[in-house]
Design a protein around this motif. Sequence first.
Motif, PDB file in Angstrom:
ATOM      1  N   SER A  14       0.828  -1.210   0.000  1.00 14.84           N
ATOM      2  CA  SER A  14       0.000   0.000   0.000  1.00 14.84           C
ATOM      3  C   SER A  14       0.861   1.260   0.000  1.00 14.84           C
ATOM      4  O   SER A  14       0.398   2.329  -0.380  1.00 14.84           O
ATOM      5  CB  SER A  14      -0.967   0.002   1.187  1.00 14.84           C
TER       6      SER A  14
ATOM      7  N   LEU B 178      -3.402   3.225  -4.417  1.00 15.70           N
ATOM      8  CA  LEU B 178      -4.719   3.027  -5.022  1.00 15.70           C
ATOM      9  C   LEU B 178      -4.618   2.058  -6.183  1.00 15.70           C
ATOM     10  O   LEU B 178      -3.714   2.156  -7.017  1.00 15.70           O
ATOM     11  CB  LEU B 178      -5.284   4.357  -5.544  1.00 15.70           C
TER      12      LEU B 178
ATOM     13  N   ILE C 180      -7.360  -0.606  -8.822  1.00 14.28           N
ATOM     14  CA  ILE C 180      -8.686  -1.142  -9.117  1.00 14.28           C
ATOM     15  C   ILE C 180      -8.550  -2.158 -10.246  1.00 14.28           C
ATOM     16  O   ILE C 180      -7.808  -1.942 -11.204  1.00 14.28           O
ATOM     17  CB  ILE C 180      -9.683  -0.015  -9.490  1.00 14.28           C
TER      18      ILE C 180
ATOM     19  N   THR D 109     -10.262  -4.042 -13.376  1.00 14.41           N
ATOM     20  CA  THR D 109     -11.290  -3.677 -14.341  1.00 14.41           C
ATOM     21  C   THR D 109     -11.505  -4.806 -15.331  1.00 14.41           C
ATOM     22  O   THR D 109     -10.645  -5.675 -15.479  1.00 14.41           O
ATOM     23  CB  THR D 109     -10.882  -2.411 -15.130  1.00 14.41           C
TER      24      THR D 109
ATOM     25  N   TRP E 298      -2.978  13.020  -8.066  1.00 11.63           N
ATOM     26  CA  TRP E 298      -3.293  11.638  -7.758  1.00 11.63           C
ATOM     27  C   TRP E 298      -2.809  11.211  -6.381  1.00 11.63           C
ATOM     28  O   TRP E 298      -3.309  10.231  -5.826  1.00 11.63           O
ATOM     29  CB  TRP E 298      -2.705  10.714  -8.836  1.00 11.63           C
TER      30      TRP E 298
ATOM     31  N   ARG F  67      -5.913  11.694  -3.854  1.00  9.35           N
ATOM     32  CA  ARG F  67      -7.219  11.054  -4.106  1.00  9.35           C
ATOM     33  C   ARG F  67      -7.463   9.961  -3.057  1.00  9.35           C
ATOM     34  O   ARG F  67      -6.529   9.352  -2.552  1.00  9.35           O
ATOM     35  CB  ARG F  67      -7.279  10.414  -5.487  1.00  9.35           C
ATOM     36  N   ILE F  68      -8.722   9.701  -2.774  1.00 10.30           N
ATOM     37  CA  ILE F  68      -9.048   8.627  -1.828  1.00 10.30           C
ATOM     38  C   ILE F  68      -9.538   7.369  -2.530  1.00 10.30           C
ATOM     39  O   ILE F  68      -9.687   6.335  -1.916  1.00 10.30           O
ATOM     40  CB  ILE F  68     -10.080   9.094  -0.778  1.00 10.30           C
ATOM     41  N   ALA F  69      -9.795   7.464  -3.849  1.00 10.34           N
ATOM     42  CA  ALA F  69     -10.244   6.291  -4.603  1.00 10.34           C
ATOM     43  C   ALA F  69     -10.084   6.572  -6.086  1.00 10.34           C
ATOM     44  O   ALA F  69      -9.975   7.725  -6.512  1.00 10.34           O
ATOM     45  CB  ALA F  69     -11.710   5.982  -4.305  1.00 10.34           C
ATOM     46  N   ILE F  70     -10.078   5.506  -6.874  1.00 12.16           N
ATOM     47  CA  ILE F  70     -10.146   5.613  -8.336  1.00 12.16           C
ATOM     48  C   ILE F  70     -11.282   4.737  -8.796  1.00 12.16           C
ATOM     49  O   ILE F  70     -11.688   3.799  -8.122  1.00 12.16           O
ATOM     50  CB  ILE F  70      -8.825   5.220  -9.025  1.00 12.16           C
ATOM     51  N   GLY F  71     -11.792   5.035  -9.976  1.00 12.49           N
ATOM     52  CA  GLY F  71     -12.827   4.164 -10.535  1.00 12.49           C
ATOM     53  C   GLY F  71     -14.165   4.778 -10.670  1.00 12.49           C
ATOM     54  O   GLY F  71     -14.569   5.788 -10.372  1.00 12.49           O
TER      55      GLY F  71
END
Length: 85
Positions: free
Chosen positions: A25, A30, A32, A34, A78, A81-85
């Motif tokens: 981490s 971050l 994700i 897909t 970036w 940010r707290i999330a992507i997607g």
Amino acid sequence: MNLLAAAANSSGGADIIYGASGWSSTDVPLLIGTPDVTSDAIPDIWAVKSNGSVRLQPGRRTSLTGTGSEIIGPASYWQTRIAIG
């Protein structure tokens, strides 16, 4: 795609180490998974590295290889940010 929902759906029917080093981490705050974006019928991974770069890591059948492709160069945006997607 149900292959990530349960170990029984994975290749070989069990959870395995897919990407061992460089995926902490701290290194990749971050990420994700897909659906396939590289046209090989295998889901892919978008990752934001600690330097703020965004990379596309093509999925593979048995493990991740290489460092993927840098899609967005290092950017402080970036890193907050707290999330992507």
